[in-house]
Design a protein around this motif. Structure first.
Motif, mmCIF file in Angstrom:
data_model
loop_
_atom_site.group_PDB
_atom_site.id
_atom_site.type_symbol
_atom_site.label_atom_id
_atom_site.label_comp_id
_atom_site.label_asym_id
_atom_site.label_seq_id
_atom_site.Cartn_x
_atom_site.Cartn_y
_atom_site.Cartn_z
ATOM 1 N N SER A 19 23.830 85.217 64.536
ATOM 2 C CA SER A 19 23.222 85.644 63.273
ATOM 3 C C SER A 19 21.802 86.172 63.473
ATOM 4 C CB SER A 19 23.192 84.456 62.307
ATOM 5 O OG SER A 19 22.599 84.834 61.100
ATOM 6 N N GLY A 20 21.486 87.247 62.778
ATOM 7 C CA GLY A 20 20.115 87.764 62.767
ATOM 8 C C GLY A 20 19.878 88.920 63.702
ATOM 9 N N LYS A 43 23.617 88.540 59.633
ATOM 10 C CA LYS A 43 22.289 87.997 59.343
ATOM 11 C C LYS A 43 22.449 86.955 58.232
ATOM 12 C CE LYS A 43 17.814 87.962 58.868
ATOM 13 N NZ LYS A 43 17.188 87.198 59.935
ATOM 14 N N SER A 44 21.615 85.931 58.204
ATOM 15 C CA SER A 44 21.721 84.948 57.123
ATOM 16 C C SER A 44 21.416 85.613 55.788
ATOM 17 C CB SER A 44 20.767 83.777 57.345
ATOM 18 O OG SER A 44 21.177 83.036 58.450
ATOM 19 N N ASN A 68 10.201 84.596 67.303
ATOM 20 C CA ASN A 68 10.293 85.403 66.084
ATOM 21 C C ASN A 68 10.072 84.551 64.851
ATOM 22 O OD1 ASN A 68 12.778 85.253 64.065
ATOM 23 N ND2 ASN A 68 13.501 84.561 66.072
ATOM 24 N N ASN A 124 23.279 78.295 57.562
ATOM 25 C CA ASN A 124 22.015 78.211 58.275
ATOM 26 C C ASN A 124 21.178 77.136 57.604
ATOM 27 O OD1 ASN A 124 19.590 78.525 59.518
ATOM 28 N ND2 ASN A 124 19.293 80.668 58.952
ATOM 29 N N LYS A 160 25.347 75.601 61.614
ATOM 30 C CA LYS A 160 24.412 75.972 62.683
ATOM 31 C C LYS A 160 23.340 74.902 62.803
ATOM 32 C CE LYS A 160 22.249 79.616 64.984
ATOM 33 N NZ LYS A 160 22.060 81.006 64.602
ATOM 34 N N ILE A 186 22.719 76.374 69.747
ATOM 35 C CA ILE A 186 21.662 75.929 68.853
ATOM 36 C C ILE A 186 20.974 77.123 68.183
ATOM 37 C CG2 ILE A 186 21.048 73.772 70.051
ATOM 38 C CD1 ILE A 186 18.925 75.341 71.624
ATOM 39 N N SER A 211 13.668 82.037 71.379
ATOM 40 C CA SER A 211 15.057 82.397 71.680
ATOM 41 C C SER A 211 15.106 83.110 73.026
ATOM 42 C CB SER A 211 15.619 83.316 70.593
ATOM 43 O OG SER A 211 15.034 84.608 70.699
ATOM 44 N N GLY A 212 16.313 83.309 73.523
ATOM 45 C CA GLY A 212 16.491 84.055 74.771
ATOM 46 C C GLY A 212 16.495 83.157 75.990
ATOM 47 N N CYS A 237 25.276 78.515 71.843
ATOM 48 C CA CYS A 237 24.392 79.653 71.557
ATOM 49 C C CYS A 237 23.011 79.368 72.128
ATOM 50 C CB CYS A 237 24.310 79.851 70.043
ATOM 51 S SG CYS A 237 23.205 81.187 69.549
ATOM 52 N N GLY A 239 20.304 81.969 74.776
ATOM 53 C CA GLY A 239 19.915 82.560 76.055
ATOM 54 C C GLY A 239 21.013 83.178 76.885
ATOM 55 N N GLY A 260 22.663 86.574 71.133
ATOM 56 C CA GLY A 260 21.712 87.208 70.216
ATOM 57 C C GLY A 260 20.689 88.036 70.944
ATOM 58 N N THR A 261 19.593 87.372 71.318
ATOM 59 C CA THR A 261 18.416 88.050 71.865
ATOM 60 C C THR A 261 18.719 89.086 72.942
ATOM 61 O OG1 THR A 261 17.063 86.128 71.362
ATOM 62 C CG2 THR A 261 16.209 87.625 73.038
HETATM 63 C C1 LIG Z 1 15.092 88.192 65.523
HETATM 64 C C2 LIG Z 1 15.991 87.002 65.297
HETATM 65 C C3 LIG Z 1 16.485 86.765 64.022
HETATM 66 C C4 LIG Z 1 17.319 85.665 63.795
HETATM 67 N N1 LIG Z 1 17.814 85.450 62.540
HETATM 68 C C5 LIG Z 1 18.670 84.412 62.323
HETATM 69 C C6 LIG Z 1 19.267 84.226 61.053
HETATM 70 O O1 LIG Z 1 19.065 85.005 60.118
HETATM 71 N N2 LIG Z 1 20.086 83.153 60.890
HETATM 72 C C7 LIG Z 1 20.381 82.270 61.910
HETATM 73 O O2 LIG Z 1 21.146 81.327 61.698
HETATM 74 N N3 LIG Z 1 19.849 82.448 63.145
HETATM 75 C C8 LIG Z 1 19.006 83.492 63.372
HETATM 76 N N4 LIG Z 1 18.495 83.682 64.619
HETATM 77 C C9 LIG Z 1 18.844 82.738 65.713
HETATM 78 C C10 LIG Z 1 19.978 83.282 66.580
HETATM 79 O O3 LIG Z 1 21.165 83.448 65.827
HETATM 80 C C11 LIG Z 1 20.274 82.329 67.754
HETATM 81 O O4 LIG Z 1 20.657 81.060 67.262
HETATM 82 C C12 LIG Z 1 19.085 82.132 68.664
HETATM 83 O O5 LIG Z 1 18.327 83.317 68.793
HETATM 84 C C13 LIG Z 1 19.500 81.658 70.060
HETATM 85 O O6 LIG Z 1 20.378 82.564 70.683
HETATM 86 P P1 LIG Z 1 19.853 83.735 71.685
HETATM 87 O O7 LIG Z 1 18.964 83.058 72.688
HETATM 88 O O8 LIG Z 1 21.102 84.319 72.301
HETATM 89 O O9 LIG Z 1 19.129 84.698 70.836
HETATM 90 C C14 LIG Z 1 17.652 84.781 64.869
HETATM 91 C C15 LIG Z 1 17.157 85.038 66.163
HETATM 92 C C16 LIG Z 1 16.331 86.136 66.393
HETATM 93 C C17 LIG Z 1 15.828 86.401 67.794
#
Ligand SMILES: Cc1cc2nc3c(=O)[nH]c(=O)nc-3n(C[C@H](O)[C@H](O)[C@H](O)COP(=O)(O)O)c2cc1C
Length: 308
Positions: A19-20, A43-44, A68, A124, A160, A186, A211-212, A237, A239, A260-261
């Motif tokens: 999401s996001g 996106k949420s 972020n 969320n 989540k 997470i 994140s990442g 979830c 990185g 995501g990231t």
């Molecule tokens: C720019 C951005 C916006 C995000 N927006 C949301 C969101 O709207 N709702 C949500 O549940 N998680 C949101 N997340 C969290 C991601 O869904 C994810 O849980 C988190 O980034 C870890 O995964 P990643 O390391 O692969 O990014 C967002 C993350 C980023 C980087």
């Protein structure tokens, strides 16, 4: 080989868009589908449109690692229904992430999404820089919202999880007890960065969510611990930027994963990860990604160090 059944949803790959990231417009979601994702999480979406925080709202703090605070900016469910309708034309598994200020608001948004064709709802309750975080840090509030939503929803409900708690296990168990169909572990970890010249926090909101790459080992440990206590599936979830990261999540017990990231590098990464997983499974004589689920748990880890 990569097909999975996640709470009744049939996915052709276990790799789901988190999401996001790229989940706001129909056209960006379509690019993720075409690259080979198994499902999309939007996106949420909340009850009303909301701007989110001003820039800077996202920074790359180390290579592949971001902080972020976008502040749940979103178009609101009524404006978002047209995007759901468009994406549903492709008969593709769609998970709509929802939030609200009250349990009733969560329900209203979720029901509208379900009616428009969502295949699952993700709640969320865990964003570290917005008010919804308060539910995800309390086991009783988590239990109540899940139970309340499950009574009315006809599609699977994913929760989540907010990793910024002392005991994630008890929150996850509360979600399971309330009737959740799966948990996502997470969301981002609460974080902050300061500009040493101006001495101000870099993000307009001050703090944000990490994140990442840097959070991957943390997410692996959370899924490892959750697998020991939960009966419902865990969606890993955090990185992911390679097929090895996905395999690692499965080995500690995930039933699916979200990315995501890392997609800032482009959606072709999804195709590469799918190909890498297939090669890994073939070269290790596995027929399905499901065959490697939880395998790390057969190894006993050392509890107390030996004396000299
Ligand atoms: C720019 C951005 C916006 C995000 N927006 C949301 C969101 O709207 N709702 C949500 O549940 N998680 C949101 N997340 C969290 C991601 O869904 C994810 O849980 C988190 O980034 C870890 O995964 P990643 O390391 O692969 O990014 C967002 C993350 C980023 C980087």
């Amino acid at each position: 080989m990569l097909e999975i059944n996640l709470s009744g949803l049939k996915l052709k790959s276990p790799l789901i868009l988190a999401s996001g990231i790229l989940g706001v417009s129909f056209s960006s979601m379509k690019r993720v589908i075409d690259a080979g994702a198994g499902a999309i999480t939007t996106k949420s979406i909340g009850p009303n449109s909301r701007k989110g925080y001003k820039n800077p709202s996202i920074i790359e703090i180390y290579s592949g690692t971001f902080i972020n605070a976008v502040g749940l900016g979103n178009p609101g469910i009524d404006n978002f229904l047209s995007e759901i309708n468009e994406i549903k034309k492709y008969k593709f598994p769609l998970i709509v992430s929802v939030f609200g200020a009250t349990n009733k608001e969560y329900l209203d948004v979720a029901l509208k999404a379900e009616e428009a064709g969502a295949n699952a709802i993700e709640i969320n309750i865990s964003c570290p820089h917005a008010e919804v975080a308060s539910i995800g840090i309390d086991k009783d509030l988590t239990f109540e919202i899940v139970k309340f939503l499950k009574k009315k929803l006809n599609i699977p409900l994913f929760v989540k999880l907010n990793p910024n708690v002392t005991n994630l296990n008890e929150i996850a168990l509360a979600a399971e007890k309330g009737g959740a169909d799966a948990v996502v572990a997470i969301n981002t970890l609460t974080a902050m960065a300061i500009d040493v010249n101006t001495k101000r926090p870099i993000l307009s909101h001050g703090s944000g969510g990490l994140s990442g790459k840097a959070i991957h080992p943390i997410a692996i440990k959370k899924v490892y611990d959750l697998y020991k206590i939960l009966k419902i599936p865990i969606i890993g979830c955090g990185g992911i930027d390679s097929w090895q990261d996905v395999v690692e999540f499965f080995l500690v017990g995930a039933s699916a994963v979200q990315i995501g990231t890392a997609l800032y590098l482009g959606v072709d990464l999804i195709t590469e990860i799918n190909e890498g997983m297939v090669k890994y499974l073939k070269s290790n004589d596995y027929k399905s990604i499901n065959d490697i689920k939880g395998l790390t748990h057969q190894f006993k880890t050392q509890e107390v160090p030996d004396f000299d």
